[in-house]
Scaffold this motif. Structure first.
Motif, PDB file in Angstrom:
ATOM      1  N   ASP A  36      26.680  33.765  53.049  1.00 27.46           N
ATOM      2  CA  ASP A  36      27.579  34.291  54.080  1.00 27.46           C
ATOM      3  C   ASP A  36      28.950  34.889  53.555  1.00 27.46           C
ATOM      4  O   ASP A  36      29.268  36.008  54.131  1.00 27.46           O
ATOM      5  CB  ASP A  36      28.143  33.236  54.986  1.00 27.46           C
ATOM      6  CG  ASP A  36      27.055  32.440  55.725  1.00 27.46           C
ATOM      7  OD1 ASP A  36      25.986  33.180  55.907  1.00 27.46           O
ATOM      8  OD2 ASP A  36      27.217  31.326  56.277  1.00 27.46           O
ATOM      9  N   ASP A  37      29.371  34.410  52.422  1.00 24.63           N
ATOM     10  CA  ASP A  37      30.559  35.280  51.866  1.00 24.63           C
ATOM     11  C   ASP A  37      30.278  36.407  51.183  1.00 24.63           C
ATOM     12  O   ASP A  37      30.985  37.403  51.357  1.00 24.63           O
ATOM     13  CB  ASP A  37      31.244  34.164  50.856  1.00 24.63           C
ATOM     14  CG  ASP A  37      31.807  32.786  51.320  1.00 24.63           C
ATOM     15  OD1 ASP A  37      32.193  32.861  52.417  1.00 24.63           O
ATOM     16  OD2 ASP A  37      31.825  31.897  50.551  1.00 24.63           O
ATOM     17  N   PHE A  38      29.029  36.320  50.462  1.00 24.41           N
ATOM     18  CA  PHE A  38      28.487  37.766  49.882  1.00 24.41           C
ATOM     19  C   PHE A  38      28.481  38.602  50.967  1.00 24.41           C
ATOM     20  O   PHE A  38      28.928  39.786  51.103  1.00 24.41           O
ATOM     21  CB  PHE A  38      27.130  37.536  49.162  1.00 24.41           C
ATOM     22  CG  PHE A  38      26.623  38.736  48.618  1.00 24.41           C
ATOM     23  CD1 PHE A  38      26.973  39.097  47.393  1.00 24.41           C
ATOM     24  CD2 PHE A  38      25.692  39.339  49.254  1.00 24.41           C
ATOM     25  CE1 PHE A  38      26.325  40.078  46.770  1.00 24.41           C
ATOM     26  CE2 PHE A  38      25.129  40.486  49.043  1.00 24.41           C
ATOM     27  CZ  PHE A  38      25.343  40.893  47.593  1.00 24.41           C
ATOM     28  N   CYS A  39      27.694  38.316  52.320  1.00 25.62           N
ATOM     29  CA  CYS A  39      27.251  39.303  53.183  1.00 25.62           C
ATOM     30  C   CYS A  39      28.714  39.954  54.035  1.00 25.62           C
ATOM     31  O   CYS A  39      28.895  40.959  54.064  1.00 25.62           O
ATOM     32  CB  CYS A  39      26.403  38.782  54.062  1.00 25.62           C
ATOM     33  SG  CYS A  39      24.737  38.472  53.583  1.00 25.62           S
ATOM     34  N   ARG A  40      29.554  39.020  54.110  1.00 25.18           N
ATOM     35  CA  ARG A  40      30.898  39.262  54.698  1.00 25.18           C
ATOM     36  C   ARG A  40      31.317  40.328  53.861  1.00 25.18           C
ATOM     37  O   ARG A  40      32.026  41.299  54.474  1.00 25.18           O
ATOM     38  CB  ARG A  40      31.628  38.457  55.174  1.00 25.18           C
ATOM     39  CG  ARG A  40      30.967  37.558  56.675  1.00 25.18           C
ATOM     40  CD  ARG A  40      31.920  36.484  57.029  1.00 25.18           C
ATOM     41  NE  ARG A  40      31.270  35.775  58.150  1.00 25.18           N
ATOM     42  CZ  ARG A  40      30.668  34.314  58.160  1.00 25.18           C
ATOM     43  NH1 ARG A  40      30.799  33.791  57.169  1.00 25.18           N
ATOM     44  NH2 ARG A  40      30.171  34.076  59.343  1.00 25.18           N
ATOM     45  N   GLU A  41      31.591  39.888  52.513  1.00 20.00           N
ATOM     46  CA  GLU A  41      32.460  40.718  51.566  1.00 20.00           C
ATOM     47  C   GLU A  41      31.817  42.105  51.690  1.00 20.00           C
ATOM     48  O   GLU A  41      32.511  43.096  51.491  1.00 20.00           O
ATOM     49  CB  GLU A  41      32.378  39.934  50.276  1.00 20.00           C
ATOM     50  CG  GLU A  41      33.101  40.683  49.406  1.00 20.00           C
ATOM     51  CD  GLU A  41      33.155  40.124  47.893  1.00 20.00           C
ATOM     52  OE1 GLU A  41      33.597  41.005  46.898  1.00 20.00           O
ATOM     53  OE2 GLU A  41      32.398  39.179  47.766  1.00 20.00           O
ATOM     54  N   HIS A  42      30.727  42.281  51.553  1.00 15.78           N
ATOM     55  CA  HIS A  42      29.851  43.649  51.407  1.00 15.78           C
ATOM     56  C   HIS A  42      29.555  44.324  52.599  1.00 15.78           C
ATOM     57  O   HIS A  42      28.698  45.253  52.620  1.00 15.78           O
ATOM     58  CB  HIS A  42      28.589  43.558  50.416  1.00 15.78           C
ATOM     59  CG  HIS A  42      29.103  43.074  48.988  1.00 15.78           C
ATOM     60  ND1 HIS A  42      29.969  43.903  48.226  1.00 15.78           N
ATOM     61  CD2 HIS A  42      29.228  41.922  48.410  1.00 15.78           C
ATOM     62  CE1 HIS A  42      29.782  43.270  47.096  1.00 15.78           C
ATOM     63  NE2 HIS A  42      29.595  42.022  47.161  1.00 15.78           N
ATOM     64  N   TYR A  53      26.057  38.204  61.227  1.00 14.90           N
ATOM     65  CA  TYR A  53      27.631  38.469  60.873  1.00 14.90           C
ATOM     66  C   TYR A  53      28.621  39.262  62.132  1.00 14.90           C
ATOM     67  O   TYR A  53      29.420  39.778  61.653  1.00 14.90           O
ATOM     68  CB  TYR A  53      27.821  38.894  59.621  1.00 14.90           C
ATOM     69  CG  TYR A  53      26.988  37.897  58.733  1.00 14.90           C
ATOM     70  CD1 TYR A  53      27.529  36.588  58.456  1.00 14.90           C
ATOM     71  CD2 TYR A  53      25.956  38.382  58.001  1.00 14.90           C
ATOM     72  CE1 TYR A  53      26.879  35.683  57.716  1.00 14.90           C
ATOM     73  CE2 TYR A  53      25.167  37.551  57.059  1.00 14.90           C
ATOM     74  CZ  TYR A  53      25.410  36.294  56.829  1.00 14.90           C
ATOM     75  OH  TYR A  53      24.816  35.458  56.134  1.00 14.90           O
ATOM     76  N   GLN A  76      26.434  29.114  52.496  1.00 14.99           N
ATOM     77  CA  GLN A  76      27.779  29.561  52.616  1.00 14.99           C
ATOM     78  C   GLN A  76      28.177  30.660  51.387  1.00 14.99           C
ATOM     79  O   GLN A  76      28.826  31.728  51.645  1.00 14.99           O
ATOM     80  CB  GLN A  76      28.599  28.375  52.200  1.00 14.99           C
ATOM     81  CG  GLN A  76      28.809  27.132  53.421  1.00 14.99           C
ATOM     82  CD  GLN A  76      29.604  26.023  52.670  1.00 14.99           C
ATOM     83  OE1 GLN A  76      30.064  25.649  51.625  1.00 14.99           O
ATOM     84  NE2 GLN A  76      29.370  24.994  53.685  1.00 14.99           N
ATOM     85  N   LEU A  77      27.425  30.464  50.411  1.00 14.33           N
ATOM     86  CA  LEU A  77      27.739  31.585  49.241  1.00 14.33           C
ATOM     87  C   LEU A  77      27.249  32.967  49.862  1.00 14.33           C
ATOM     88  O   LEU A  77      27.547  34.089  49.580  1.00 14.33           O
ATOM     89  CB  LEU A  77      27.099  31.212  47.976  1.00 14.33           C
ATOM     90  CG  LEU A  77      27.625  30.091  47.280  1.00 14.33           C
ATOM     91  CD1 LEU A  77      26.888  29.529  46.231  1.00 14.33           C
ATOM     92  CD2 LEU A  77      28.949  30.711  46.664  1.00 14.33           C
TER      93      LEU A  77
END
Length: 394
Positions: free
Chosen positions: A136-142, A350, A133-134
């Motif tokens: 996923d969040d990192f990849c979507r943010e960047h 993503y 989950q972390l």
């Protein structure tokens, strides 16, 4: 979970060696040891200018590391040996930028064993899901297109699949020790024609006046490792732009100083092993041997087979090594006793349309890969059925 803190580390040296090794069994898997990975980074072999940006995810409870995922932002697909160029082409057709991507593996080492390394008293399934989950969040943010874990540890694979990772099967080679007493006993596992071929190949090296000597551990001098680096450079240069030269001389110097207990060099020489005509470098644990690099000053028939396959197998038998992974590629490995086996890479994408297309394709692709592996192994030149592969978890 509330007391955990996630940190992204731009260099492995930010994580204390003792804390890393409390999670990573370096003696059984040298390619994930702190010293190996730090050596790659400090030597410039793995660096942003080379298309590898360290981006390791650690979970901390206070100042105690309780889980870690070795990760890298990649600007290309070189040094992975899982060929995803068709994925990059599909992304381009969909108008998407494929790079950079997030990658989990031991850089430039196609070695089975990638996982999230988690403290044994923690809930591995829950922490795997949290770390994904972390990520996923990192990849979507960047705006990172995908996250990819290569050469996955089969014991960790179900945890990641349960958390939504897609599985793509590829193949690699493996030799398994069936309790052979010596190399002659190993030869008896082949049919008569292939036994003659192997004996002929080994005699060709002897006829050239060469003998092959294993040089192990503390006997490996810095000078011999620098010679190995020159062989490595020469071999890569022979293939021009496809030469795949990744490691710097500084990494070989680091290996001579810090990693010798895991190394064995097979020196082909006419007298002094310190003056080799050709040489291969392998990495070993108590149970496994991995072939990595080789090079030669002379074109001698079958020399590659001797220093990269036969001499390492003979040494492995003598040491009670259970498995020998000779490295990526090369159909010629099959006739010399290396069986095909599947290995899994796990992926998260993503872009919804891209993911839907690839997930529809994967079951058929994986089934075809397994059929191909079965067909390859059915044609191996053994006297009866091929020997059973020895599972690392066994």
């Amino acid at each position: 979970m509330a007391e955990l803190t996630a940190r992204w580390h731009r260099a492995l040296a930010e994580i204390p060696e003792a804390q890393w090794h409390a999670l990573v069994a370096a003696e059984s898997l040298p390619f994930y040891s702190w010293s190996w990975l730090v050596g790659l980074e400090r030597s410039g072999s793995v660096a942003p200018r080379q298309g590898w940006q360290p981006c390791h995810l650690g979970l901390w409870r206070g100042e105690q590391l309780i889980a870690v995922a070795p990760l890298y932002l990649k600007g290309h697909s070189y040094g992975e040996f899982v060929f995803d160029q068709s994925f990059a082409q599909l992304a381009a057709q969909l108008g998407q930028r494929y790079y950079p991507k997030l990658l989990g593996m031991s850089p430039v080492s196609p070695v089975l064993g990638y996982r999230f390394f988690i403290a044994p008293d923690e809930d591995a399934a829950a922490l795997t899901e949290l770390m994904l989950q972390l990520i996923d969040d990192f990849c979507r943010e960047h705006q990172i297109f995908s996250c990819n874990f290569l050469y996955v540890d089969p014991a960790w694979q179900p945890l990641a699949e349960a958390a939504g990772c897609a599985t793509w099967l590829n193949q690699q080679s493996l030799w398994s020790n069936q309790g052979y007493g010596d190399f002659a006993a190993y030869l008896q596992s082949f049919n008569a024609n292939q036994r003659r071929n192997i004996k002929r190949e080994r005699k060709a090296v002897q006829a050239a006046g060469l003998q092959v000597t294993p040089v192990v551990g503390e006997a490996i001098s810095p000078a011999l490792m620098r010679r190995m680096h020159r062989f490595y450079e020469q071999h890569c240069a022979r293939w021009g732009p496809w030469g795949s030269k990744y490691l710097t001389e500084a990494f070989f110097d680091h290996a001579a100083a810090e990693l010798r207990r895991h190394l064995v060099l097979f020196s082909a020489h006419r007298g002094d092993p310190e003056q080799p005509v050709a040489m291969s470098l392998c990495v070993h644990s108590a149970t496994d041997l991995w072939g990595r690099y080789w090079g030669s000053d002379e074109e001698i028939e079958n020399l590659h087979f001797e220093v990269c396959y036969y001499a390492p197998i003979e040494w492995a038998i003598g040491r009670g090594i259970q498995r020998f992974d000779p490295g990526a590629g090369g159909s010629h490995k099959r006739r010399r006793g290396f069986m095909a086996r599947p290995h899994a890479s796990l992926h998260r994408w993503y872009h919804p349309r891209f993911e839907a297309i690839v997930r529809r394709w994967l079951p058929e692709a994986n089934a075809e890969q397994l059929e191909q592996i079965e067909a390859i192994n059915a044609e191996l030149p053994f006297t009866a059925r091929p020997p059973a592969l020895i599972d690392a978890a066994a």
